[in-house]
Design a protein around this motif. Structure first.
Motif, PDB file in Angstrom:
ATOM      1  N   SER A   1       0.825  -1.202   0.000  1.00 55.33           N
ATOM      2  CA  SER A   1       0.000   0.000   0.000  1.00 55.33           C
ATOM      3  C   SER A   1       0.862   1.256   0.000  1.00 55.33           C
ATOM      4  O   SER A   1       2.012   1.239   0.459  1.00 55.33           O
ATOM      5  CB  SER A   1      -0.894   0.019   1.246  1.00 55.33           C
TER       6      SER A   1
ATOM      7  N   SER B   1      -3.762   4.618   0.649  1.00 57.47           N
ATOM      8  CA  SER B   1      -4.282   3.782   1.733  1.00 57.47           C
ATOM      9  C   SER B   1      -4.473   4.533   3.038  1.00 57.47           C
ATOM     10  O   SER B   1      -5.375   4.214   3.813  1.00 57.47           O
ATOM     11  CB  SER B   1      -3.321   2.610   1.978  1.00 57.47           C
TER      12      SER B   1
ATOM     13  N   VAL C   1       5.775  -0.557   8.106  1.00 62.09           N
ATOM     14  CA  VAL C   1       5.430   0.663   7.379  1.00 62.09           C
ATOM     15  C   VAL C   1       6.686   1.528   7.281  1.00 62.09           C
ATOM     16  O   VAL C   1       7.283   1.888   8.295  1.00 62.09           O
ATOM     17  CB  VAL C   1       4.303   1.442   8.081  1.00 62.09           C
TER      18      VAL C   1
ATOM     19  N   ASP D   1       4.991  -3.522   4.112  1.00 60.98           N
ATOM     20  CA  ASP D   1       3.560  -3.633   3.824  1.00 60.98           C
ATOM     21  C   ASP D   1       2.985  -2.334   3.275  1.00 60.98           C
ATOM     22  O   ASP D   1       1.978  -2.355   2.565  1.00 60.98           O
ATOM     23  CB  ASP D   1       2.800  -4.005   5.106  1.00 60.98           C
ATOM     24  N   GLU D   2       3.635  -1.220   3.614  1.00 58.20           N
ATOM     25  CA  GLU D   2       3.128   0.081   3.204  1.00 58.20           C
ATOM     26  C   GLU D   2       4.293   1.070   3.178  1.00 58.20           C
ATOM     27  O   GLU D   2       5.234   0.945   3.962  1.00 58.20           O
ATOM     28  CB  GLU D   2       2.056   0.568   4.180  1.00 58.20           C
TER      29      GLU D   2
END
Length: 281
Positions: free
Chosen positions: A2, A28, A203, A260-261
Motif C-alpha cells: 500500500s 491507503s 510501514v 507492507d506500506e
C-alpha cells in the motif's frame, strides 16, 4: 504493498483538501506528525476532522509522542477516534526527544523511555476494558477494533525496536532503504522470539516533493525549519525525493524489503502533489 500520504503541517486549513483528494485516489492512509512546541496541528484533533471528511483512507499518527500525554486520556481519545472512524485509525507512537516539548507538557525528558513502556502496557489494559485502578473503573468507549486500534511504534535502536514485539502491531520506520532492511529484520526476529502469531506490520516512510521548483523549494524550507533543532537539517533535506523516478525506485526498494506500506511524506503545501503522486502508485 500500500501507498499512503504524509500530510504537510504548515497550512492546517488546507488538510481537508488533501484528505478529500487522497480519499478519492489510490492511497491507503493519511499520516500526520506530532510536536507540541511548533505550529503543527494537534494530530488527534486534526485526524478526527479528517475522518469526517473521508470514507475510506486510514488515519495515522506518525508518530504521536506518547510521553507528553496523560495515559488514560490518550486511551480514551484513541478509542473514540478508532470507534467513530469505523476502525480506520492507526496509532503510531514514539517517545520524541525535544526538551522544549517536555517542558511545555510538564513531563520529564530523562525518563521518557520508561514512561513509554508503562504507557504501552496501560493502553492495552484500558482498551481491553479492565479497570483503570482500584480507585477508578474502566475507561470507555470500547474501541472499534478488539484490543484497541492498530499500534505502530517508531523506533531505530534495538531496545526501542523490541517494543514492537512486546506491545505493538508493527513498525513505523522513517529510514532509507539502505538501512531500513536491518530494522525490519530485527523486528521480525523479535516477533518470532516473543511467540507472536503472524508477522509484524512494516510501514516505511520517505520524504518527497513532486512538482515545479516552487513546490520543491517550499517543501525543503518546511522540512529544514522543522528539523533545525537536530543540527542535521541540511543532510536530512538532501535525502528528499523530488523526481518521479527516484520515488518509484524507493517504493520498489521498500517492496523488495517486504514492507507492507510506504508513507510518502509531503512537506510542501500544494495539494496538487496528491494527484501527481497518485500517478506513481
Amino acid at each position: 504493498m500500500s501507498i499512503g500520504i504524509g500530510l504537510p503541517v504548515s497550512d492546517p486549513a488546507a488538510l481537508l483538501e488533501w484528505a478529500r483528494r487522497a480519499d478519492a485516489g489510490p492511497f491507503s492512509t493519511l499520516g500526520l506528525l506530532d510536536r507540541l512546541v511548533y505550529h503543527n496541528p494537534e494530530p488527534l484533533a486534526a485526524l478526527a476532522v479528517l475522518a469526517g471528511a473521508t470514507t475510506r483512507v486510514r488515519l495515522q499518527t506518525e508518530v504521536l509522542l506518547a510521553p507528553l500525554r496523560e495515559t488514560a486520556l490518550l486511551a480514551k481519545q484513541a478509542a473514540t477516534l478508532d470507534l467513530m472512524s469505523g476502525g480506520r485509525f492507526v496509532l503510531g507512537l514514539g517517545i520524541g526527544g525535544r526538551e522544549d516539548d517536555h517542558h511545555a507538557a510538564g513531563t520529564p525528558l530523562r525518563d521518557r523511555g520508561r514512561r513509554f513502556d508503562q504507557q504501552l502496557a496501560d493502553l492495552r489494559s484500558l482498551w481491553s476494558g479492565k479497570p483503570h485502578s482500584a480507585e477508578a473503573g474502566p475507561i470507555g468507549p470500547a474501541p472499534y477494533r478488539e484490543g484497541g486500534p492498530e499500534v505502530l511504534i517508531g523506533a531505530f535502536k534495538p531496545k526501542a525496536l523490541a517494543r514492537v514485539a512486546r506491545w505493538g502491531d508493527g513498525l513505523l520506520a522513517a529510514a532509507p532503504p539502505s538501512w531500513a532492511g536491518g530494522l525490519f529484520e530485527t523486528v521480525r526476529r523479535d516477533w518470532q522470539e516473543h511467540g507472536r502469531a503472524g508477522q509484524p506490520r512494516i510501514v516505511a516512510q520517505a520524504n518527497v516533493a513532486l512538482g515545479p521548483d516552487s513546490v520543491v523549494d517550499d517543501a525543503k524550507t518546511a522540512m529544514r525549519t522543522y528539523y533545525a533543532f537536530t543540527e542535521m537539517a541540511d543532510q536530512m533535506v538532501s535525502g528528499m525525493l523530488t523526481t518521479a523516478a527516484d520515488i518509484r525506485a524507493t517504493i520498489r526498494a521498500y517492496r523488495d524489503l517486504g514492507a507492507d506500506e510506504v508513507m510518502l511524506y509531503c512537506w510542501g503545501r500544494d495539494p496538487g502533489q496528491v494527484d501527481r503522486l497518485a500517478g506513481l502508485c
